[in-house]
Design a protein around this motif. Sequence first.
Motif, PDB file in Angstrom:
ATOM      1  N   ALA A 173       0.492  -0.912  -0.134  1.00 28.89           N
ATOM      2  CA  ALA A 173       0.015   0.080   0.436  1.00 28.89           C
ATOM      3  C   ALA A 173       1.024   1.666   0.228  1.00 28.89           C
ATOM      4  O   ALA A 173       1.850   1.388   0.036  1.00 28.89           O
ATOM      5  CB  ALA A 173      -0.680  -0.276   1.300  1.00 28.89           C
ATOM      6  N   PRO A 174       0.364   2.719  -0.773  1.00 31.18           N
ATOM      7  CA  PRO A 174       1.119   3.766  -0.780  1.00 31.18           C
ATOM      8  C   PRO A 174       1.907   4.134   0.906  1.00 31.18           C
ATOM      9  O   PRO A 174       1.552   3.651   1.692  1.00 31.18           O
ATOM     10  CB  PRO A 174       0.429   4.282  -1.327  1.00 31.18           C
ATOM     11  N   GLY A 175       2.657   4.326   0.924  1.00 33.30           N
ATOM     12  CA  GLY A 175       3.983   4.607   2.342  1.00 33.30           C
ATOM     13  C   GLY A 175       3.960   3.268   3.383  1.00 33.30           C
ATOM     14  O   GLY A 175       4.409   3.642   3.790  1.00 33.30           O
ATOM     15  N   LYS A 176       3.740   2.280   2.586  1.00 37.13           N
ATOM     16  CA  LYS A 176       3.701   1.199   3.671  1.00 37.13           C
ATOM     17  C   LYS A 176       4.819   0.026   3.221  1.00 37.13           C
ATOM     18  O   LYS A 176       4.926   0.189   1.936  1.00 37.13           O
ATOM     19  CB  LYS A 176       2.367   0.187   3.844  1.00 37.13           C
ATOM     20  N   GLN A 177       5.447  -0.824   3.758  1.00 37.95           N
ATOM     21  CA  GLN A 177       6.326  -1.995   2.954  1.00 37.95           C
ATOM     22  C   GLN A 177       5.290  -3.274   2.331  1.00 37.95           C
ATOM     23  O   GLN A 177       4.352  -3.083   2.733  1.00 37.95           O
ATOM     24  CB  GLN A 177       7.154  -2.957   4.398  1.00 37.95           C
ATOM     25  N   ARG A 178       5.798  -3.958   1.412  1.00 33.67           N
ATOM     26  CA  ARG A 178       5.443  -4.821   1.030  1.00 33.67           C
ATOM     27  C   ARG A 178       5.246  -5.893   1.886  1.00 33.67           C
ATOM     28  O   ARG A 178       6.339  -5.947   3.273  1.00 33.67           O
ATOM     29  CB  ARG A 178       6.012  -5.143   0.316  1.00 33.67           C
ATOM     30  N   GLU A 179       3.837  -6.612   2.070  1.00 31.22           N
ATOM     31  CA  GLU A 179       3.431  -7.346   2.825  1.00 31.22           C
ATOM     32  C   GLU A 179       3.515  -8.563   2.465  1.00 31.22           C
ATOM     33  O   GLU A 179       2.655  -9.313   1.090  1.00 31.22           O
ATOM     34  CB  GLU A 179       2.212  -6.840   3.829  1.00 31.22           C
ATOM     35  N   PHE A 180       3.082  -9.760   2.894  1.00 29.87           N
ATOM     36  CA  PHE A 180       3.049 -10.833   2.626  1.00 29.87           C
ATOM     37  C   PHE A 180       1.189 -11.032   2.556  1.00 29.87           C
ATOM     38  O   PHE A 180       1.062 -10.736   3.701  1.00 29.87           O
ATOM     39  CB  PHE A 180       3.380 -11.983   3.111  1.00 29.87           C
ATOM     40  N   VAL A 181       0.673 -12.173   1.108  1.00 29.24           N
ATOM     41  CA  VAL A 181      -0.981 -11.719   1.578  1.00 29.24           C
ATOM     42  C   VAL A 181      -0.780 -13.663   1.081  1.00 29.24           C
ATOM     43  O   VAL A 181      -2.001 -14.152   2.370  1.00 29.24           O
ATOM     44  CB  VAL A 181      -1.447 -11.277  -0.270  1.00 29.24           C
ATOM     45  N   ALA A 182      -0.319 -14.344   0.885  1.00 35.43           N
ATOM     46  CA  ALA A 182      -0.920 -15.627   0.236  1.00 35.43           C
ATOM     47  C   ALA A 182       0.228 -16.627  -0.134  1.00 35.43           C
ATOM     48  O   ALA A 182       0.837 -15.880  -1.009  1.00 35.43           O
ATOM     49  CB  ALA A 182      -2.916 -15.778   0.148  1.00 35.43           C
ATOM     50  N   ARG A 183      -0.023 -17.958   0.026  1.00 40.93           N
ATOM     51  CA  ARG A 183       1.507 -18.580  -0.301  1.00 40.93           C
ATOM     52  C   ARG A 183       0.917 -20.260  -0.531  1.00 40.93           C
ATOM     53  O   ARG A 183      -0.373 -20.628  -0.051  1.00 40.93           O
ATOM     54  CB  ARG A 183       1.789 -18.978   0.870  1.00 40.93           C
TER      55      ARG A 183
ATOM     56  N   ASP B  94      -3.304 -13.198   8.276  1.00 38.08           N
ATOM     57  CA  ASP B  94      -4.188 -13.336   9.233  1.00 38.08           C
ATOM     58  C   ASP B  94      -5.378 -12.371   8.451  1.00 38.08           C
ATOM     59  O   ASP B  94      -6.782 -11.969   8.659  1.00 38.08           O
ATOM     60  CB  ASP B  94      -4.204 -12.826  10.650  1.00 38.08           C
ATOM     61  N   SER B  95      -4.912 -11.045   7.742  1.00 40.94           N
ATOM     62  CA  SER B  95      -5.889  -9.517   7.568  1.00 40.94           C
ATOM     63  C   SER B  95      -6.276 -10.836   6.295  1.00 40.94           C
ATOM     64  O   SER B  95      -7.823  -9.455   6.005  1.00 40.94           O
ATOM     65  CB  SER B  95      -5.131  -8.662   6.804  1.00 40.94           C
ATOM     66  N   VAL B  96      -6.448 -10.995   5.837  1.00 37.60           N
ATOM     67  CA  VAL B  96      -7.440 -11.894   4.442  1.00 37.60           C
ATOM     68  C   VAL B  96      -7.557 -13.553   4.568  1.00 37.60           C
ATOM     69  O   VAL B  96      -8.738 -13.475   3.547  1.00 37.60           O
ATOM     70  CB  VAL B  96      -6.341 -11.328   3.189  1.00 37.60           C
ATOM     71  N   LYS B  97      -7.892 -13.806   6.007  1.00 36.84           N
ATOM     72  CA  LYS B  97      -7.934 -15.265   6.148  1.00 36.84           C
ATOM     73  C   LYS B  97      -9.700 -15.217   6.184  1.00 36.84           C
ATOM     74  O   LYS B  97     -10.253 -14.135   6.539  1.00 36.84           O
ATOM     75  CB  LYS B  97      -7.609 -15.511   7.514  1.00 36.84           C
ATOM     76  N   GLY B  98     -10.401 -15.976   5.267  1.00 37.23           N
ATOM     77  CA  GLY B  98     -12.059 -16.060   4.756  1.00 37.23           C
ATOM     78  C   GLY B  98     -12.368 -15.695   4.133  1.00 37.23           C
ATOM     79  O   GLY B  98     -13.216 -15.452   3.777  1.00 37.23           O
ATOM     80  N   ARG B  99     -11.756 -14.480   3.501  1.00 32.43           N
ATOM     81  CA  ARG B  99     -11.891 -13.368   2.717  1.00 32.43           C
ATOM     82  C   ARG B  99     -11.152 -13.613   0.975  1.00 32.43           C
ATOM     83  O   ARG B  99     -11.517 -13.856   0.225  1.00 32.43           O
ATOM     84  CB  ARG B  99     -11.920 -12.382   2.971  1.00 32.43           C
ATOM     85  N   PHE B 100      -9.672 -14.575   1.418  1.00 34.97           N
ATOM     86  CA  PHE B 100      -9.117 -14.474  -0.126  1.00 34.97           C
ATOM     87  C   PHE B 100      -9.169 -16.012  -0.154  1.00 34.97           C
ATOM     88  O   PHE B 100      -9.030 -16.570   0.986  1.00 34.97           O
ATOM     89  CB  PHE B 100      -7.684 -13.587  -0.044  1.00 34.97           C
ATOM     90  N   THR B 101      -8.228 -16.351  -1.407  1.00 34.98           N
ATOM     91  CA  THR B 101      -7.965 -18.453  -1.938  1.00 34.98           C
ATOM     92  C   THR B 101      -7.415 -18.182  -2.810  1.00 34.98           C
ATOM     93  O   THR B 101      -7.498 -17.670  -3.934  1.00 34.98           O
ATOM     94  CB  THR B 101     -10.037 -18.591  -2.228  1.00 34.98           C
ATOM     95  N   ILE B 102      -6.149 -18.251  -2.540  1.00 39.33           N
ATOM     96  CA  ILE B 102      -5.194 -19.029  -3.457  1.00 39.33           C
ATOM     97  C   ILE B 102      -5.096 -20.321  -4.112  1.00 39.33           C
ATOM     98  O   ILE B 102      -6.073 -21.227  -3.194  1.00 39.33           O
ATOM     99  CB  ILE B 102      -4.148 -18.627  -3.071  1.00 39.33           C
ATOM    100  N   SER B 103      -4.878 -20.180  -5.170  1.00 40.40           N
ATOM    101  CA  SER B 103      -5.264 -21.648  -6.329  1.00 40.40           C
ATOM    102  C   SER B 103      -4.069 -21.501  -6.815  1.00 40.40           C
ATOM    103  O   SER B 103      -3.499 -20.596  -7.388  1.00 40.40           O
ATOM    104  CB  SER B 103      -6.661 -22.231  -6.942  1.00 40.40           C
ATOM    105  N   ARG B 104      -3.644 -22.369  -7.921  1.00 39.34           N
ATOM    106  CA  ARG B 104      -2.326 -22.680  -9.134  1.00 39.34           C
ATOM    107  C   ARG B 104      -2.952 -23.786  -9.832  1.00 39.34           C
ATOM    108  O   ARG B 104      -3.924 -24.550  -9.521  1.00 39.34           O
ATOM    109  CB  ARG B 104      -1.442 -23.003  -8.144  1.00 39.34           C
ATOM    110  N   ASP B 105      -2.389 -23.469 -10.853  1.00 45.35           N
ATOM    111  CA  ASP B 105      -2.672 -24.465 -11.662  1.00 45.35           C
ATOM    112  C   ASP B 105      -1.000 -24.643 -12.472  1.00 45.35           C
ATOM    113  O   ASP B 105      -0.854 -24.001 -13.356  1.00 45.35           O
ATOM    114  CB  ASP B 105      -3.444 -23.745 -13.315  1.00 45.35           C
TER     115      ASP B 105
ATOM    116  N   CYS C 292       2.970 -11.033  -7.238  1.00 48.23           N
ATOM    117  CA  CYS C 292       3.045 -11.987  -7.228  1.00 48.23           C
ATOM    118  C   CYS C 292       4.356 -12.507  -7.366  1.00 48.23           C
ATOM    119  O   CYS C 292       5.409 -11.580  -7.927  1.00 48.23           O
ATOM    120  CB  CYS C 292       2.409 -13.056  -8.813  1.00 48.23           C
ATOM    121  N   LYS C 293       4.925 -13.792  -6.467  1.00 45.79           N
ATOM    122  CA  LYS C 293       6.624 -14.518  -6.219  1.00 45.79           C
ATOM    123  C   LYS C 293       5.850 -15.400  -6.066  1.00 45.79           C
ATOM    124  O   LYS C 293       6.100 -16.530  -5.690  1.00 45.79           O
ATOM    125  CB  LYS C 293       6.718 -13.755  -5.312  1.00 45.79           C
TER     126      LYS C 293
END
Length: 114
Positions: free
Chosen positions: A39-49, A59-70, A93-94
């Motif tokens: 986010a603007p003015g903030k450090q890069r932070e982990f979201v999902a893996r 914790d801030s995205v649990k229950g709202r975000f879902t990661i998947s892969r093909d 993405c990384k």
Amino acid sequence: VQLQASGGGLVQPGGSLRLSCAASGTISSISSMNWYRQAPGKQREFVARITSAFTDYADSVKGRFTISRDNAKNTAYLQMNNLKPEDTAVYYCKFISQFGATYWGQGTQVTVSS
């Protein structure tokens, strides 16, 4: 190897977006696919893996975000539901290969605003 992130945009609070991150070029087996945000003015932070064995979320995205892969497409997805203004950020993405090589995508902007 290049990672191309897409799917960002402007959405109202409570809305949804689906991000994609596709790898092009020759890449060995991908051990983990990750999403980060900054986010603007903030450090890069982990979201999902996601690995072959588990998924992990901030914790801030649990229950709202879902990661998947093909794996066949070397692509990761991030389904984001019930978006909040505080989710506004550039999402990156990384990918990490089985040999430890790390690749970053260019980022896609997500803006949550009414």
